[in-house]
Design a protein around this motif. Structure first.
Motif, PDB file in Angstrom:
ATOM      1  N   GLY A  15      53.297  38.052  22.974  1.00  0.00           N
ATOM      2  CA  GLY A  15      53.775  37.083  23.949  1.00  0.00           C
ATOM      3  C   GLY A  15      53.058  37.155  25.280  1.00  0.00           C
ATOM      4  N   LEU A  16      51.962  37.927  25.359  1.00  0.00           N
ATOM      5  CA  LEU A  16      51.265  38.138  26.629  1.00  0.00           C
ATOM      6  C   LEU A  16      49.891  37.484  26.634  1.00  0.00           C
ATOM      7  N   VAL A  17      49.518  36.931  27.782  1.00  0.00           N
ATOM      8  CA  VAL A  17      48.226  36.273  27.983  1.00  0.00           C
ATOM      9  C   VAL A  17      47.122  37.325  28.095  1.00  0.00           C
ATOM     10  N   ASN A  18      45.928  37.002  27.625  1.00  0.00           N
ATOM     11  CA  ASN A  18      44.770  37.873  27.786  1.00  0.00           C
ATOM     12  C   ASN A  18      44.322  37.866  29.246  1.00  0.00           C
ATOM     13  N   LEU A  19      44.300  39.043  29.878  1.00  0.00           N
ATOM     14  CA  LEU A  19      43.941  39.138  31.298  1.00  0.00           C
ATOM     15  C   LEU A  19      42.542  39.705  31.508  1.00  0.00           C
ATOM     16  N   ASP A  20      41.687  39.626  30.502  1.00  0.00           N
ATOM     17  CA  ASP A  20      40.295  40.052  30.666  1.00  0.00           C
ATOM     18  C   ASP A  20      39.669  39.316  31.845  1.00  0.00           C
ATOM     19  N   GLY A  21      39.012  40.075  32.739  1.00  0.00           N
ATOM     20  CA  GLY A  21      38.290  39.469  33.851  1.00  0.00           C
ATOM     21  C   GLY A  21      39.128  39.145  35.066  1.00  0.00           C
ATOM     22  N   VAL A  22      40.432  39.395  35.020  1.00  0.00           N
ATOM     23  CA  VAL A  22      41.293  39.061  36.163  1.00  0.00           C
ATOM     24  C   VAL A  22      41.072  40.026  37.323  1.00  0.00           C
ATOM     25  N   VAL A  23      40.779  41.297  37.022  1.00  0.00           N
ATOM     26  CA  VAL A  23      40.437  42.255  38.076  1.00  0.00           C
ATOM     27  C   VAL A  23      38.994  42.698  37.856  1.00  0.00           C
ATOM     28  N   PRO A  24      38.280  43.082  38.913  1.00  0.00           N
ATOM     29  CA  PRO A  24      36.874  43.473  38.774  1.00  0.00           C
ATOM     30  C   PRO A  24      36.696  44.642  37.815  1.00  0.00           C
ATOM     31  N   ALA A  25      35.621  44.618  37.061  1.00  0.00           N
ATOM     32  CA  ALA A  25      35.310  45.703  36.136  1.00  0.00           C
ATOM     33  C   ALA A  25      35.197  47.012  36.909  1.00  0.00           C
ATOM     34  N   GLY A  26      35.829  48.048  36.401  1.00  0.00           N
ATOM     35  CA  GLY A  26      35.770  49.353  37.041  1.00  0.00           C
ATOM     36  C   GLY A  26      36.800  49.583  38.116  1.00  0.00           C
ATOM     37  N   ALA A  27      37.562  48.542  38.481  1.00  0.00           N
ATOM     38  CA  ALA A  27      38.571  48.704  39.526  1.00  0.00           C
ATOM     39  C   ALA A  27      39.651  49.688  39.088  1.00  0.00           C
ATOM     40  N   VAL A  28      40.000  49.644  37.801  1.00  0.00           N
ATOM     41  CA  VAL A  28      40.981  50.559  37.219  1.00  0.00           C
ATOM     42  C   VAL A  28      40.266  51.398  36.166  1.00  0.00           C
ATOM     43  N   ALA A  29      40.585  52.682  36.113  1.00  0.00           N
ATOM     44  CA  ALA A  29      39.932  53.579  35.155  1.00  0.00           C
ATOM     45  C   ALA A  29      40.035  53.035  33.739  1.00  0.00           C
ATOM     46  N   GLU A  30      38.938  53.161  32.982  1.00  0.00           N
ATOM     47  CA  GLU A  30      38.905  52.639  31.623  1.00  0.00           C
ATOM     48  C   GLU A  30      39.975  53.270  30.738  1.00  0.00           C
ATOM     49  N   SER A  31      40.278  54.549  30.966  1.00  0.00           N
ATOM     50  CA  SER A  31      41.308  55.215  30.162  1.00  0.00           C
ATOM     51  C   SER A  31      42.652  54.530  30.342  1.00  0.00           C
ATOM     52  N   TYR A  32      42.924  54.074  31.564  1.00  0.00           N
ATOM     53  CA  TYR A  32      44.185  53.372  31.827  1.00  0.00           C
ATOM     54  C   TYR A  32      44.126  51.939  31.296  1.00  0.00           C
ATOM     55  N   MET A  33      42.974  51.292  31.473  1.00  0.00           N
ATOM     56  CA  MET A  33      42.833  49.921  30.970  1.00  0.00           C
ATOM     57  C   MET A  33      43.034  49.883  29.459  1.00  0.00           C
ATOM     58  N   GLY A  34      42.623  50.961  28.791  1.00  0.00           N
ATOM     59  CA  GLY A  34      42.813  51.029  27.344  1.00  0.00           C
ATOM     60  C   GLY A  34      44.278  50.954  26.953  1.00  0.00           C
ATOM     61  N   PHE A  35      45.154  51.559  27.753  1.00  0.00           N
ATOM     62  CA  PHE A  35      46.590  51.457  27.479  1.00  0.00           C
ATOM     63  C   PHE A  35      47.024  49.995  27.468  1.00  0.00           C
ATOM     64  N   GLY A  36      46.446  49.217  28.388  1.00  0.00           N
ATOM     65  CA  GLY A  36      46.856  47.826  28.546  1.00  0.00           C
ATOM     66  C   GLY A  36      46.436  46.895  27.433  1.00  0.00           C
ATOM     67  N   LYS A  37      45.602  47.377  26.525  1.00  0.00           N
ATOM     68  CA  LYS A  37      45.213  46.535  25.382  1.00  0.00           C
ATOM     69  C   LYS A  37      46.275  46.537  24.292  1.00  0.00           C
ATOM     70  N   LEU A  38      47.169  47.519  24.341  1.00  0.00           N
ATOM     71  CA  LEU A  38      48.283  47.593  23.388  1.00  0.00           C
ATOM     72  C   LEU A  38      47.816  47.502  21.934  1.00  0.00           C
ATOM     73  N   GLY A  39      46.707  48.174  21.655  1.00  0.00           N
ATOM     74  CA  GLY A  39      46.211  48.217  20.285  1.00  0.00           C
ATOM     75  C   GLY A  39      45.511  46.963  19.825  1.00  0.00           C
ATOM     76  N   THR A  40      45.205  46.029  20.729  1.00  0.00           N
ATOM     77  CA  THR A  40      44.529  44.787  20.381  1.00  0.00           C
ATOM     78  C   THR A  40      43.142  44.773  21.022  1.00  0.00           C
ATOM     79  N   ALA A  41      42.429  43.691  20.858  1.00  0.00           N
ATOM     80  CA  ALA A  41      41.109  43.538  21.489  1.00  0.00           C
ATOM     81  C   ALA A  41      41.226  42.873  22.855  1.00  0.00           C
ATOM     82  N   GLU A  42      42.433  42.461  23.240  1.00  0.00           N
ATOM     83  CA  GLU A  42      42.638  41.748  24.498  1.00  0.00           C
ATOM     84  C   GLU A  42      43.321  42.632  25.536  1.00  0.00           C
ATOM     85  N   GLN A  43      43.129  42.276  26.808  1.00  0.00           N
ATOM     86  CA  GLN A  43      43.779  42.997  27.906  1.00  0.00           C
ATOM     87  C   GLN A  43      45.169  42.391  28.107  1.00  0.00           C
ATOM     88  N   LYS A  44      46.165  42.955  27.429  1.00  0.00           N
ATOM     89  CA  LYS A  44      47.509  42.390  27.447  1.00  0.00           C
ATOM     90  C   LYS A  44      48.242  42.644  28.766  1.00  0.00           C
TER      91      LYS A  44
END
Length: 425
Positions: free
Chosen positions: A98-127
């Motif tokens: 039920g969540l929109v893909n937020l890829d590109g909404v914040v600048p690359a590298g602004a948030v640590a990749e390890s944390y950004m990985g949590f936000g994918k929720l097991g998908t290919a999109e930034q949930k």
């Protein structure tokens, strides 16, 4: 008839809420969140954080149950009044589709990749985009330090040393001086879920009724009655009893200790949580910000997400809530004393060689309250009620398993991945 009428009115109210976007349009930006539920924190966000966005935003803090129920109803209806969501990782993980893909909404590298990985929720999109982080730590009045067991290093304290410390304070001062937020609005269930149980079993769920868990609960019961103030069952935030001297040593969420540290920064020391036989279990609290597919203003929603992740906004959130940024920022000199004291301890706890991170429950959706109740009831029956630990654990394990089966919730760290619902051994 009256009951039928109340049901009709409730139904009309829900339909009206779901229809709100058609009347209010994009001007009604609703930030629906489980974070900053204390009134002071919610108001600080409204007064000191959101005005910088440039458009009116209604920040509505909710308990987990209503939060999930409302968004699920809007997703099912195909439209809604909620613009943006703010919640814990586990809460957002219950609605990935039920969540929109937020890829590109914040600048690359602004948030640590390890944390950004949590936000994918097991998908290919930034949930979701990681938003804030926090955890729970220990705090002690400096007058308690004289009773530390000989040779104890606060930075590496164990539960055995912690228990001995509590008993020594009680004997020397004439009464228990350790406190826990075990009141109806306290967070002691997180202590059992993410700290005590995994420190002794190495697991979040699968070892719930193990022999190690049985001994842990029995030992904690003895410790509680010797060293923990009975008033703990009324505490919501530990900062108040610390400030008035009722309690000398406590465990709590960093946001619920900040007032004590801001008012009397020289009177307290903050240190990492104790370690048990399986490690220094701790529960990093990762919150995320997301946009539901039924958002009433999708473009404004993405702009609000980007705004909330700006360094200056993250700094304002530290001041408002006591949570810490997920972006790399240099905290200014005018930050509250609590932020300066807590920051290094949070970092040290995360970096400890024996650190055992325990994720918040994942995949249980609106059953979060029932999940928490399993742990609270276990505590009340064994520790407060004096019931046999083995009997209680066997019974409560059935309630826990029923929730996991109902929600088909797979195991989460530190438990190994499971096929289907996680199983209590």
């Amino acid at each position: 008839m009256a009951a039928r009428r109340r049901g009709f009115v409730s139904g009309v109210a829900l339909l009206a809420a779901l229809a709100a976007p058609s009347m209010a349009g994009a001007q009604n930006l609703l930030f629906w969140s489980t974070q900053a539920t204390p009134v002071e924190e919610s108001q600080a966000i409204r007064d000191n954080v959101l005005p910088g966005f440039g458009k009116p935003v209604t920040y509505s803090a909710q308990e987990a149950g209503p939060f999930i129920t409302r968004i699920q109803a809007e997703l099912q209806a195909g439209s809604g009044a909620i613009t943006v969501l703010g919640g814990l990782h586990g809460e957002l993980a219950s609605i990935p589709d039920g969540l929109v893909n937020l890829d590109g909404v914040v600048p690359a590298g602004a948030v640590a990749e390890s944390y950004m990985g949590f936000g994918k929720l097991g998908t290919a999109e930034q949930k979701y985009i990681p938003w804030m982080q926090a955890t729970y730590v220990m705090i002690a009045s400096k007058q308690a330090l004289q009773y530390l067991p000989k040779g104890t290093d606060l930075q590496k304290i164990t539960y055995e040393q912690f228990y001995a410390w509590g008993k020594a304070m009680a004997q020397a001062s004439g009464g228990p001086k350790i406190g826990f937020p075990a009141g109806p609005k306290g967070l002691s269930h997180r202590f059992f879920q993410g700290y005590l149980l995994p420190s002794f079993t190495g697991a979040a769920v699968v070892k719930f009724k193990s022999p190690e868990a049985e001994k842990m609960w029995s030992d904690f019961r003895d410790f509680w009655h010797e060293a923990v103030t009975p008033a703990s069952t009324s505490y919501a935030f530990m900062q108040e009893p610390l400030l008035n001297g009722e309690v000398w040593v406590a465990w709590d969420h960093v946001a619920r200790l900040k007032d004590a540290l801001n008012q009397k920064p020289d009177d307290f020391v903050v240190f990492p949580v104790p370690a048990g036989p399986k490690g220094r279990a701790n529960m990093p609290v990762i919150t995320g910000i997301a946009v539901p597919k039924t958002s009433n203003a999708p473009e404004d929603a993405k702009a609000l997400v980007a705004y909330m992740l700006k360094p200056e906004t993250e700094i304002a959130m530290v001041k408002a809530t006591g949570f810490f940024p997920v972006v790399d920022v240099k905290l200014p000199d005018d930050m509250p004393a609590s932020a300066k004291i807590l920051g290094p301890v949070v970092a040290a706890q995360n970096a400890a060689t024996d650190s055992l991170p325990v994720l918040l429950p994942i995949g249980i959706g609106d059953a979060g309250g029932r999940y928490n109740k399993v742990f609270s009831d276990t505590f009340q029956r064994i520790v407060l009620g004096g019931q046999p630990a083995r009997e209680v654990l066997d019974q409560q394990a059935q309630s826990l398993q029923a929730i996991l089966d109902e929600k088909k919730a797979p195991c989460w760290a530190p438990d190994p991945k499971s096929e289907g619902a996680c199983k209590v051994e």
